[in-house]
Write an enzyme that holds these catalytic residues in place. Structure first.
Site, PDB file in Angstrom:
ATOM      1  N   ALA A 262       0.802  -1.230   0.000  1.00 57.27           N
ATOM      2  CA  ALA A 262       0.000   0.000   0.000  1.00 57.27           C
ATOM      3  C   ALA A 262       0.832   1.278   0.000  1.00 57.27           C
ATOM      4  O   ALA A 262       0.338   2.332  -0.391  1.00 57.27           O
ATOM      5  CB  ALA A 262      -0.931  -0.013   1.213  1.00 57.27           C
ATOM      6  N   ALA A 263       2.096   1.182   0.430  1.00 58.12           N
ATOM      7  CA  ALA A 263       2.931   2.385   0.444  1.00 58.12           C
ATOM      8  C   ALA A 263       3.702   2.565  -0.860  1.00 58.12           C
ATOM      9  O   ALA A 263       4.478   3.509  -0.997  1.00 58.12           O
ATOM     10  CB  ALA A 263       3.911   2.324   1.621  1.00 58.12           C
TER      11      ALA A 263
ATOM     12  N   HIS B 161       1.695 -12.207 -18.355  1.00 54.85           N
ATOM     13  CA  HIS B 161       1.975 -10.766 -18.281  1.00 54.85           C
ATOM     14  C   HIS B 161       3.491 -10.590 -18.361  1.00 54.85           C
ATOM     15  O   HIS B 161       4.174 -10.421 -17.359  1.00 54.85           O
ATOM     16  CB  HIS B 161       1.440 -10.138 -16.998  1.00 54.85           C
ATOM     17  CG  HIS B 161       1.901  -8.714 -16.834  1.00 54.85           C
ATOM     18  ND1 HIS B 161       1.485  -7.698 -17.657  1.00 54.85           N
ATOM     19  CD2 HIS B 161       2.771  -8.151 -15.964  1.00 54.85           C
ATOM     20  CE1 HIS B 161       2.078  -6.574 -17.300  1.00 54.85           C
ATOM     21  NE2 HIS B 161       2.870  -6.819 -16.274  1.00 54.85           N
TER      22      HIS B 161
ATOM     23  N   ASP C   7      -2.229  -4.675 -20.105  1.00 50.64           N
ATOM     24  CA  ASP C   7      -1.832  -5.041 -21.471  1.00 50.64           C
ATOM     25  C   ASP C   7      -3.019  -4.874 -22.422  1.00 50.64           C
ATOM     26  O   ASP C   7      -2.884  -4.372 -23.541  1.00 50.64           O
ATOM     27  CB  ASP C   7      -1.340  -6.492 -21.489  1.00 50.64           C
ATOM     28  CG  ASP C   7      -0.327  -6.737 -20.389  1.00 50.64           C
ATOM     29  OD1 ASP C   7       0.768  -6.164 -20.468  1.00 50.64           O
ATOM     30  OD2 ASP C   7      -0.644  -7.471 -19.423  1.00 50.64           O
TER      31      ASP C   7
HETATM   32  P1  NAD Z   1       6.805  -0.333  -5.326  1.00 50.06           P
HETATM   33  O1  NAD Z   1       8.152  -0.931  -5.098  1.00 50.06           O
HETATM   34  O2  NAD Z   1       6.649   1.140  -5.449  1.00 50.06           O
HETATM   35  O3  NAD Z   1       5.823  -0.804  -4.163  1.00 50.06           O
HETATM   36  C1  NAD Z   1       5.756  -2.120  -3.735  1.00 50.06           C
HETATM   37  C2  NAD Z   1       5.400  -2.092  -2.272  1.00 50.06           C
HETATM   38  O4  NAD Z   1       5.176  -3.442  -1.837  1.00 50.06           O
HETATM   39  C3  NAD Z   1       6.522  -1.535  -1.378  1.00 50.06           C
HETATM   40  O5  NAD Z   1       6.009  -0.469  -0.596  1.00 50.06           O
HETATM   41  C4  NAD Z   1       6.932  -2.730  -0.519  1.00 50.06           C
HETATM   42  O6  NAD Z   1       7.283  -2.359   0.792  1.00 50.06           O
HETATM   43  C5  NAD Z   1       5.639  -3.543  -0.529  1.00 50.06           C
HETATM   44  N1  NAD Z   1       5.818  -4.959  -0.196  1.00 50.06           N
HETATM   45  C6  NAD Z   1       6.854  -5.780  -0.497  1.00 50.06           C
HETATM   46  N2  NAD Z   1       6.665  -6.991   0.044  1.00 50.06           N
HETATM   47  C7  NAD Z   1       5.484  -6.959   0.683  1.00 50.06           C
HETATM   48  C8  NAD Z   1       4.763  -7.890   1.456  1.00 50.06           C
HETATM   49  N3  NAD Z   1       5.233  -9.129   1.676  1.00 50.06           N
HETATM   50  N4  NAD Z   1       3.576  -7.517   1.973  1.00 50.06           N
HETATM   51  C9  NAD Z   1       3.101  -6.275   1.787  1.00 50.06           C
HETATM   52  N5  NAD Z   1       3.755  -5.328   1.073  1.00 50.06           N
HETATM   53  C10 NAD Z   1       4.934  -5.665   0.538  1.00 50.06           C
HETATM   54  O7  NAD Z   1       6.234  -1.080  -6.622  1.00 50.06           O
HETATM   55  P2  NAD Z   1       4.979  -0.669  -7.532  1.00 50.06           P
HETATM   56  O8  NAD Z   1       5.456   0.225  -8.610  1.00 50.06           O
HETATM   57  O9  NAD Z   1       3.862  -0.247  -6.675  1.00 50.06           O
HETATM   58  O10 NAD Z   1       4.684  -2.082  -8.206  1.00 50.06           O
HETATM   59  C11 NAD Z   1       4.219  -3.166  -7.435  1.00 50.06           C
HETATM   60  C12 NAD Z   1       4.272  -4.454  -8.245  1.00 50.06           C
HETATM   61  O11 NAD Z   1       3.385  -4.393  -9.352  1.00 50.06           O
HETATM   62  C13 NAD Z   1       5.647  -4.771  -8.850  1.00 50.06           C
HETATM   63  O12 NAD Z   1       5.862  -6.177  -8.727  1.00 50.06           O
HETATM   64  C14 NAD Z   1       5.474  -4.430 -10.314  1.00 50.06           C
HETATM   65  O13 NAD Z   1       6.381  -5.147 -11.135  1.00 50.06           O
HETATM   66  C15 NAD Z   1       4.055  -4.866 -10.517  1.00 50.06           C
HETATM   67  N6  NAD Z   1       3.369  -4.344 -11.714  1.00 50.06           N
HETATM   68  C16 NAD Z   1       2.489  -5.178 -12.336  1.00 50.06           C
HETATM   69  C17 NAD Z   1       1.787  -4.736 -13.446  1.00 50.06           C
HETATM   70  C18 NAD Z   1       0.803  -5.635 -14.158  1.00 50.06           C
HETATM   71  O14 NAD Z   1       0.291  -5.211 -15.194  1.00 50.06           O
HETATM   72  N7  NAD Z   1       0.485  -6.831 -13.694  1.00 50.06           N
HETATM   73  C19 NAD Z   1       1.997  -3.440 -13.919  1.00 50.06           C
HETATM   74  C20 NAD Z   1       2.888  -2.606 -13.248  1.00 50.06           C
HETATM   75  C21 NAD Z   1       3.577  -3.057 -12.146  1.00 50.06           C
HETATM   76  C1  LMR Z   2       4.269  -3.213 -16.711  1.00 49.76           C
HETATM   77  O1  LMR Z   2       3.649  -3.975 -17.480  1.00 49.76           O
HETATM   78  O2  LMR Z   2       4.249  -1.977 -16.821  1.00 49.76           O
HETATM   79  C2  LMR Z   2       5.137  -3.807 -15.631  1.00 49.76           C
HETATM   80  O3  LMR Z   2       4.700  -5.101 -15.313  1.00 49.76           O
HETATM   81  C3  LMR Z   2       6.545  -3.771 -16.127  1.00 49.76           C
HETATM   82  C4  LMR Z   2       7.536  -4.456 -15.242  1.00 49.76           C
HETATM   83  O4  LMR Z   2       8.304  -5.287 -15.774  1.00 49.76           O
HETATM   84  O5  LMR Z   2       7.584  -4.171 -14.028  1.00 49.76           O
END
Ligand code: NAD
Ligand code: LMR
Length: 334
Positions: A17-18, A192, A164
């Protein structure tokens, strides 16, 4: 609309959440964009101990928005507390790839998170919880969580390919000069990851076949497909951080359609547990064309896959099978 008097709030748990996505996602949920303008929500924010303070700061800001639908916020580092009574769980937090980490290290680190969260969901969440995994590698993290959540049907675990899908819609709309509302029938298949297959075969643009409106097969093969596949990397390159606002928006779209239903006459893309449809091995969490109604998703049947599409689907499903085999080898599938 105003919140229905006496309606019990829906409990929505958000992990990570942060983080960046959390910061874009939480205000959208609290404003009613995800579950509807008549649906009060109670938020439960889960973070790791080092980031609980920052999550509490986000909760302060949510308070300061004075959202009429926001019935309360709890911040915790305890999964059992975070998932207590959860109706919807958005698993965003995951372990990012660090310096010198190999893919196996990443799968192992996330395996620890998603086995524990699967168990905590099974022990604490509502019986009909809906789970969306956003944290990467999203499909395989969802596979791990569902294998570690005895008692919760596998169909309740999904992973996000809506970003996507939305990227594909936006590219086709831009190319053909129509609003995004004129685009239907796009499918993102598979993982993904860069192997995903964004498929225009059944897509329409203002009711006409997209392939006909586009006219140029090379645009699809040489521009459209790689652009959608590589968009995540392009955002990281441009922004110096991975997509966040668009990822949050896609998560809102995914859950809204699952809970409230997909629009008539089209479908969306969701990664769900395969029942063997389209030759995707049963049990893999793969992206499919999906419609939703009454809070249940269903894979769209009967779409044609020509030889080119079949080959692309086989590549991305092969990658999912390899990820499954790797995490199974690590003992993460129970
Ligand atoms: P971020 O690093 O800004 O935030 C992730 C947060 O998760 C951090 O605050 C961290 O402390 C917290 N965290 C880590 N382990 C945890 C746990 N066990 N329990 C609770 N919280 C935990 O990253 P973001 O930019 O917010 O991205 C989050 C995730 O989403 C990444 O894995 C990123 O690759 C993914 N993502 C997926 C898609 C998709 O389309 N599926 C798209 C973009 C990003
Ligand atoms: C995205 O699709 O923007 C992210 O999943 C990219 C990544 O590899 O973190």
């Amino acid at each position: 609309a105003s919140p229905e008097a006496g309606t019990a709030p829906t409990t929505v748990t958000v992990t990570g959440a942060a983080g960046q996505i959390g910061y874009s996602l939480l205000p959208r949920i609290a404003s009613g964009a995800m579950l509807g303008a008549d649906r009060p929500v109670r938020l439960r924010l889960l973070e790791i101990p080092a980031a609980v303070g920052a999550a509490a700061g986000v909760a302060m800001e949510l308070d300061d928005c004075a959202f009429p639908l926001l019935a309360g916020i709890d911040v915790t580092d305890d999964p059992a507390t975070a998932f207590d009574g959860a109706d919807v769980a958005l698993l965003v937090g995951s372990r990012p790839r660090g310096k010198g980490m190999e893919r196996a290290d990443l799968l192992q680190a996330n395996g620890a998170i998603f086995t524990a969260q699967g168990r905590a969901l099974a022990e604490n969440a509502a019986a009909d919880v809906k789970v969306l995994v956003v944290g990467n590698p999203a499909n395989t993290n969802a596979l791990i969580a569902l294998h570690n959540a005895p008692g919760i049907p596998a169909s309740r675990f999904t992973a996000m390919t809506r970003l996507d899908h939305n990227r594909a819609v936006a590219q086709l709309a831009r190319r053909t000069g129509v609003p995004v509302t004129g685009i239907r029938g796009i499918t993102v298949w598979g993982n993904h990851s860069a192997t995903q297959y964004p498929d225009l075969t059944a897509a329409t643009v203002d009711g006409r076949p997209a392939t006909e409106v586009v006219g140029d097969p090379a645009w699809i093969e040489e521009f459209f497909i790689p652009t959608v596949q590589q968009r995540g990397a392009a955002i990281i390159e441009a922004r110096g951080a991975s997509s966040a606002a668009s990822a949050a928006s896609a998560a809102v779209d995914h859950v809204r359609d699952w809970v409230l239903g997909t629009p008539e006459g089209t479908w969306t893309s969701m990664a769900v547990v395969s029942d063997g449809s389209y030759g995707v091995p049963e049990g893999l969490v793969s992206s499919f064309p999906v419609t939703c109604s009454g809070g249940e998703w269903r894979i769209v049947q009967g779409l044609e896959l020509d030889a080119g599409s079949r080959a692309r689907l086989d590549v991305t499903v092969g990658e999912l099978a390899a990820e499954r085999d790797a995490v199974r080898g690590m003992g993460l599938l129970g």
